[in-house]
Design a protein around this motif. Sequence first.
Motif, PDB file in Angstrom:
ATOM      1  N   TYR A   1      51.583  33.620  26.741  1.00 23.72           N
ATOM      2  CA  TYR A   1      51.536  35.076  26.604  1.00 23.72           C
ATOM      3  C   TYR A   1      50.556  35.607  27.661  1.00 23.72           C
ATOM      4  O   TYR A   1      49.355  35.750  27.418  1.00 23.72           O
ATOM      5  N   GLU A   2      51.072  35.877  28.829  1.00 19.75           N
ATOM      6  CA  GLU A   2      50.220  36.222  29.967  1.00 19.75           C
ATOM      7  C   GLU A   2      49.402  37.486  29.729  1.00 19.75           C
ATOM      8  O   GLU A   2      48.254  37.591  30.180  1.00 19.75           O
ATOM      9  N   MET A   3      49.969  38.437  29.014  1.00 18.93           N
ATOM     10  CA  MET A   3      49.266  39.709  28.822  1.00 18.93           C
ATOM     11  C   MET A   3      48.060  39.564  27.909  1.00 18.93           C
ATOM     12  O   MET A   3      47.163  40.420  27.915  1.00 18.93           O
ATOM     13  N   ALA A   4      48.008  38.473  27.144  1.00 16.46           N
ATOM     14  CA  ALA A   4      46.893  38.298  26.203  1.00 16.46           C
ATOM     15  C   ALA A   4      45.714  37.562  26.829  1.00 16.46           C
ATOM     16  O   ALA A   4      44.655  37.457  26.212  1.00 16.46           O
ATOM     17  N   ILE A   5      45.862  37.066  28.039  1.00 18.50           N
ATOM     18  CA  ILE A   5      44.821  36.248  28.664  1.00 18.50           C
ATOM     19  C   ILE A   5      43.760  37.139  29.303  1.00 18.50           C
ATOM     20  O   ILE A   5      44.072  38.137  29.960  1.00 18.50           O
ATOM     21  N   THR A   6      42.503  36.762  29.099  1.00 16.73           N
ATOM     22  CA  THR A   6      41.376  37.401  29.781  1.00 16.73           C
ATOM     23  C   THR A   6      40.675  36.348  30.631  1.00 16.73           C
ATOM     24  O   THR A   6      40.289  35.295  30.123  1.00 16.73           O
ATOM     25  N   TRP A   7      40.532  36.640  31.937  1.00 15.25           N
ATOM     26  CA  TRP A   7      39.953  35.674  32.857  1.00 15.25           C
ATOM     27  C   TRP A   7      38.442  35.902  32.975  1.00 15.25           C
ATOM     28  O   TRP A   7      37.889  36.808  32.355  1.00 15.25           O
ATOM     29  N   SER A   8      37.818  35.073  33.799  1.00 13.33           N
ATOM     30  CA  SER A   8      36.366  35.173  33.997  1.00 13.33           C
ATOM     31  C   SER A   8      35.971  36.574  34.447  1.00 13.33           C
ATOM     32  O   SER A   8      36.647  37.198  35.280  1.00 13.33           O
ATOM     33  N   GLY A   9      34.869  37.058  33.861  1.00 10.82           N
ATOM     34  CA  GLY A   9      34.445  38.415  34.169  1.00 10.82           C
ATOM     35  C   GLY A   9      35.229  39.459  33.416  1.00 10.82           C
ATOM     36  O   GLY A   9      35.256  40.630  33.827  1.00 10.82           O
ATOM     37  N   ASP A  10      35.911  39.056  32.341  1.00  8.61           N
ATOM     38  CA  ASP A  10      36.720  39.963  31.519  1.00  8.61           C
ATOM     39  C   ASP A  10      37.793  40.671  32.336  1.00  8.61           C
ATOM     40  O   ASP A  10      38.125  41.843  32.106  1.00  8.61           O
ATOM     41  N   GLN A  11      38.348  39.932  33.328  1.00  5.55           N
ATOM     42  CA  GLN A  11      39.398  40.481  34.177  1.00  5.55           C
ATOM     43  C   GLN A  11      40.770  40.096  33.627  1.00  5.55           C
ATOM     44  O   GLN A  11      40.947  39.021  33.059  1.00  5.55           O
ATOM     45  N   THR A  12      41.745  40.976  33.809  1.00  4.04           N
ATOM     46  CA  THR A  12      43.110  40.694  33.369  1.00  4.04           C
ATOM     47  C   THR A  12      43.971  40.126  34.491  1.00  4.04           C
ATOM     48  O   THR A  12      45.053  39.601  34.233  1.00  4.04           O
ATOM     49  N   GLU A  13      43.511  40.232  35.750  1.00  2.00           N
ATOM     50  CA  GLU A  13      44.248  39.688  36.881  1.00  2.00           C
ATOM     51  C   GLU A  13      43.866  38.227  37.105  1.00  2.00           C
ATOM     52  O   GLU A  13      42.699  37.848  36.913  1.00  2.00           O
ATOM     53  N   VAL A  14      44.836  37.427  37.522  1.00  5.47           N
ATOM     54  CA  VAL A  14      44.589  36.001  37.752  1.00  5.47           C
ATOM     55  C   VAL A  14      43.640  35.835  38.928  1.00  5.47           C
ATOM     56  O   VAL A  14      43.888  36.387  40.009  1.00  5.47           O
ATOM     57  N   PRO A  15      42.550  35.105  38.767  1.00  2.03           N
ATOM     58  CA  PRO A  15      41.604  34.920  39.885  1.00  2.03           C
ATOM     59  C   PRO A  15      42.202  34.023  40.954  1.00  2.03           C
ATOM     60  O   PRO A  15      43.027  33.151  40.672  1.00  2.03           O
ATOM     61  N   VAL A  16      41.785  34.240  42.182  1.00  2.00           N
ATOM     62  CA  VAL A  16      42.238  33.434  43.322  1.00  2.00           C
ATOM     63  C   VAL A  16      41.169  32.392  43.628  1.00  2.00           C
ATOM     64  O   VAL A  16      40.042  32.745  43.972  1.00  2.00           O
ATOM     65  N   SER A  17      41.527  31.134  43.478  1.00  2.00           N
ATOM     66  CA  SER A  17      40.535  30.064  43.643  1.00  2.00           C
ATOM     67  C   SER A  17      40.562  29.493  45.057  1.00  2.00           C
ATOM     68  O   SER A  17      40.788  28.301  45.257  1.00  2.00           O
ATOM     69  N   VAL A  18      40.436  30.368  46.051  1.00  2.00           N
ATOM     70  CA  VAL A  18      40.370  29.921  47.444  1.00  2.00           C
ATOM     71  C   VAL A  18      39.179  30.590  48.103  1.00  2.00           C
ATOM     72  O   VAL A  18      38.787  31.698  47.732  1.00  2.00           O
ATOM     73  N   CYS A  19      38.652  29.923  49.102  1.00  2.00           N
ATOM     74  CA  CYS A  19      37.545  30.502  49.859  1.00  2.00           C
ATOM     75  C   CYS A  19      38.075  31.453  50.916  1.00  2.00           C
ATOM     76  O   CYS A  19      37.526  32.523  51.131  1.00  2.00           O
ATOM     77  N   SER A  20      39.171  31.050  51.591  1.00  2.00           N
ATOM     78  CA  SER A  20      39.783  31.874  52.631  1.00  2.00           C
ATOM     79  C   SER A  20      41.280  31.895  52.419  1.00  2.00           C
ATOM     80  O   SER A  20      41.878  30.894  52.002  1.00  2.00           O
ATOM     81  N   PHE A  21      41.899  33.036  52.707  1.00  2.00           N
ATOM     82  CA  PHE A  21      43.343  33.161  52.582  1.00  2.00           C
ATOM     83  C   PHE A  21      44.025  32.542  53.805  1.00  2.00           C
ATOM     84  O   PHE A  21      43.430  32.405  54.875  1.00  2.00           O
ATOM     85  N   SER A  22      45.306  32.171  53.633  1.00  2.00           N
ATOM     86  CA  SER A  22      46.061  31.565  54.722  1.00  2.00           C
ATOM     87  C   SER A  22      46.139  32.504  55.911  1.00  2.00           C
ATOM     88  O   SER A  22      46.210  33.734  55.748  1.00  2.00           O
ATOM     89  N   CYS A  23      46.109  31.907  57.096  1.00  2.00           N
ATOM     90  CA  CYS A  23      46.166  32.704  58.315  1.00  2.00           C
ATOM     91  C   CYS A  23      47.548  33.301  58.491  1.00  2.00           C
ATOM     92  O   CYS A  23      48.566  32.681  58.142  1.00  2.00           O
TER      93      CYS A  23
END
Length: 538
Positions: free
Chosen positions: A195-217
């Motif tokens: 149930y994606e809408m029920a998930i709360t991520w770190s920092g009480d955020q509803t958007e999925v966090p991006v676990s990368v340091c830099s985005f693809s070129c």
Amino acid sequence: MFHLIHYYPFLGGTIGFGIRQGYIPQLREYLTTVNPQRYPTNPLVQELWGALYGCSPFSSDGAQLPLCTGHETISKQHSAYMNTSSPRIAYNVYKGVYAIAHSLHNLISCNPGNGPFINSTCAHVTKVFPWQLQHYLQEVSFTISGEMVNFDTKGDSIPSYDLINWQKGTEGNIELVKVGMFDGAREPGKELVIYEMAITWSGDQTEVPVSVCSFSCAPGFRKAVRRGEPLCCFDCVPCDSGKISNQTGWWQKPDSKLGHILKVVEFLSHDAMGVTLTVISVAGACVTLAVFAVFLYHRNTPIVRINNSELSFFILISLTLCFLCALIFIGEPTSWSCMLRHTAFSITFSLCISCILGKTLVVLAAFTATRPGNNVMKWLGPTQQRIIIFSCTLVQMIICAAWLIASPPFPYRNTQYQHSKIILDCSVGSALAFWCVLGYIGFLAGLCFILAFLARKLPGNFNEAKYITFSMLIFCAVWLAFVPAYVSSPGKFTTAVEIFAILASSFGLLSCLFAPKCYIILLKPEKNSKQHLMGKEK
């Protein structure tokens, strides 16, 4: 768990699997009746009382807790003890007890003579073995609190878990919120439900966090590693001149005005050039089949019979295949097309030239047979002609088989010829095998030319040797011109030159060998007589 609230900024949003929770009827009512007075001899109740209220219900000389007065309140950290709305561990114990109960019920209900054990026996009620109970446990199936409970062949329960998410409640406490489930009884691939809408991520955020340091070129840029930082941390800098980047899966090149544009991928596709060659190839095959139909319809006329109709049909069939094999060269190169295109054209042309060689030998034998005492024609009957054709073609097939086994052709990307293009082409694999194939075709063509030249003065109005000589001259001229053009032509033009050589040589053979015959058959039928062809007409 409540002492973890101080670490919530680090643990908030954590997702994991938990034991399935459920409702146990009348559990809360039963817990309110549990007290030391009702169970005075049960040490677990006394221990529970001390944990909940911080006192001992009975006086003892070695007691470390004060004696209960009867006015104590339940400790805050143990308030969850009375929360029976959706327990996890207790609920699974509850299911386990019922599973054993159902198994024992089925075991006791067994009818003698219809049992599941040896000789249809049942388990002895007063002496039940574990393996007997396990047998019934594996077959038990029941519904409890709306959930189906059953077991596999090994006695293990079907996996069923809750997907839980650590969230901060409205009162600042940590709550384990159900955000999905895993049910092993579902169809393969549908066991996990989220149930994606029920998930709360770190920092009480509803958007999925991006676990990368830099985005693809972006296309046209390359990675530049940052010193002293992990490899996943980098900067994107424009590609150097003449370099390409395919970070996003596309071949790219930098451009000073547009930032980046797609790098051109070149091969002989079905564009204007490809369509033109396709039309010419199909048209050549159709014309050859039309000639085949004309010869077949007039197969009993002198001009067809005197020129060995069987060999003529073989030549027309092989010429049709020669025209059609040019189609394999058009389109994006693949492993199969690269192997097929070179072997197909070499074998079909070897078959065609072998048939012409057989016809040339027959013509030469007929020329020499006019001399007194020469009976060479008896050695060139239909069977011997077929053996010659088969043997000459077999040699080319053996060369091609060795080529495919040792080092077959394969598709490759040529990025060195032009920096602005990627040329898709077929590498021949073994250059020696490729030139051996062409050399063998050239050897057969040269042999045909020499033999036909020797018989060029055969008397009569229709000298087949002359037409074979001209056809071999055209054939050899085309392929001799092909070699330097093949070596020097860039990109898709290399393939186009090879197709042109195939089509030009095929049209040359078709025109020289069959155009004069079709002219007489269709337009000058009065000349289609044995007397005219032998030059004995008065």
